[in-house]
Enzyme design. Sequence first.
Site, PDB file in Angstrom:
ATOM      1  N   ASP A   1      45.664  60.385  71.046  1.00  9.64           N
ATOM      2  CA  ASP A   1      45.900  60.388  72.491  1.00  9.64           C
ATOM      3  C   ASP A   1      45.463  59.083  73.158  1.00  9.64           C
ATOM      4  O   ASP A   1      46.015  58.688  74.194  1.00  9.64           O
ATOM      5  CB  ASP A   1      45.123  61.524  73.174  1.00  9.64           C
TER       6      ASP A   1
ATOM      7  N   TRP B   1      52.490  61.108  71.524  1.00 14.17           N
ATOM      8  CA  TRP B   1      51.603  60.059  72.047  1.00 14.17           C
ATOM      9  C   TRP B   1      51.788  58.771  71.243  1.00 14.17           C
ATOM     10  O   TRP B   1      51.712  57.666  71.786  1.00 14.17           O
ATOM     11  CB  TRP B   1      50.144  60.473  71.969  1.00 14.17           C
TER      12      TRP B   1
ATOM     13  N   SER C   1      42.228  78.177  70.178  1.00 15.91           N
ATOM     14  CA  SER C   1      41.306  78.739  71.169  1.00 15.91           C
ATOM     15  C   SER C   1      42.043  79.551  72.233  1.00 15.91           C
ATOM     16  O   SER C   1      41.447  79.948  73.238  1.00 15.91           O
ATOM     17  CB  SER C   1      40.504  77.624  71.838  1.00 15.91           C
TER      18      SER C   1
ATOM     19  N   ASP D   1      39.658  59.510  78.335  1.00 18.22           N
ATOM     20  CA  ASP D   1      40.784  59.854  79.193  1.00 18.22           C
ATOM     21  C   ASP D   1      40.707  59.226  80.571  1.00 18.22           C
ATOM     22  O   ASP D   1      41.547  59.519  81.443  1.00 18.22           O
ATOM     23  CB  ASP D   1      40.902  61.377  79.301  1.00 18.22           C
TER      24      ASP D   1
ATOM     25  N   GLY E   1      40.140  61.724  58.216  1.00 19.10           N
ATOM     26  CA  GLY E   1      40.955  62.229  59.301  1.00 19.10           C
ATOM     27  C   GLY E   1      41.021  63.745  59.268  1.00 19.10           C
ATOM     28  O   GLY E   1      40.932  64.353  58.194  1.00 19.10           O
TER      29      GLY E   1
ATOM     30  N   THR F   1      42.107  67.389  62.156  1.00 19.17           N
ATOM     31  CA  THR F   1      42.787  67.780  63.387  1.00 19.17           C
ATOM     32  C   THR F   1      41.854  68.585  64.268  1.00 19.17           C
ATOM     33  O   THR F   1      40.957  69.269  63.772  1.00 19.17           O
ATOM     34  CB  THR F   1      44.063  68.587  63.100  1.00 19.17           C
TER      35      THR F   1
ATOM     36  N   ARG G   1      52.257  66.918  69.705  1.00 17.81           N
ATOM     37  CA  ARG G   1      51.889  66.113  70.873  1.00 17.81           C
ATOM     38  C   ARG G   1      51.281  64.784  70.444  1.00 17.81           C
ATOM     39  O   ARG G   1      51.532  63.745  71.064  1.00 17.81           O
ATOM     40  CB  ARG G   1      50.943  66.885  71.795  1.00 17.81           C
TER      41      ARG G   1
END
Length: 396
Positions: A174, A250, A366, A113, A232, A234, A246
């Site tokens: 992302d 992206w 969470s 990021d 793959g 998530t 989201r």
Amino acid sequence: MLKNCTKEPLRLEIDDSQEASQFYDLLSQTRDDVLKKIARNLADFGERFPAETCRDGYYPLTENVEWTTSFWTGQLWLAWEMSGDERFREMAEKHVRSFGLRIAGRHDTNTHDLGFLYTLSCVAAWRLTGNQEARGFSLLAAEALLERFHHKARIIQAWGDLADPAQAGRMIIDCNMNLPLLYWASEQTGDPRFARAAYEHVQQAARYLIREDASTYHTYYMDVLTGEPRYGDTQQGYADDSCWSRGQAWGIYGFTLSFLYTGNRELLELAKKVANYFLNRLPEDGVCHWDLALLGTDALRDSSSAAIAVCGLLELCKHLPVTDPERETYLRAARWIMSSLTQHYLAGPEEPCNGLLKHSVYHLASNKGVDECASWGDYFYVEALVRMTQSWKMYW
């Protein structure tokens, strides 16, 4: 060659009854309200940063840590461009120095990021003001991001220590938005390593994060020793085989940005496929559920995903010929979503809330940032507002 996934025909029906003049009148008034809110937050936040999401409508304040601090700095730059008010620029430049200290000391920089963090703070500063210190900080961040590139797997590892086997080889959708920092670094330095790594990563993302139906995995693991694909899953979506909204947003924006830097039209076509999948799974008000698999349920919405998608669709349309049969639909869809966000999701001037865009979902499992404002949702809403009301040169 990129994977040849399916392109769905656009099936959405858009209520476009609102006159264009009414829509832009709405946005004009909204600009004034948004600028007032950002100005209040500027006074309240001081030199600190809002946390990732609100709690009960208000952002806790934090130092320059985590992956989200630049979304506030980005809002300050956008507010300065909208208003010319030097208060916004002065605080954004103080933030630039904070980001300089952060990258020099490598404080909380063990993440892909870095692209979000330094594009919206320091690259933006350099583009807008020619700040040479900001340029230098951005290049340091690009070097740190390049360190996360696995040459065998040809991906940039998302999170964590590169020696951590639990994180090794994990790429996430992302990261498409982090790649512009690397493309920019090659433009600035003439060093092809940065752009080469970004391009190799986006090709791997296209091959493995995009499924045959143009939906997306949130995360995908590569074997860093052999370069072979693994599986793959998530991290934040409803299920491993669902489509986290989201992440899909992206994808729309991120593949378009890589097209912008590389000229590879396959990436632009891929962005259209990803966009069609997203748009075909919107509820009646145009603001997606937090996972696209949950259409038709009472699942929570994620307004932040909708704001990202608006920006991605607007950028996508800039690169499509006027003869493209879907271009006008994308523009109408962006306007439809933006109208809904503005009328039904934006916090009112007198509401007990210092965020902008309500009803985002950060991480449902969470219970983190659930049905709250999110710093990235606020940023992308303001970016969309600027895109729709004035000429704007991207920070990305």
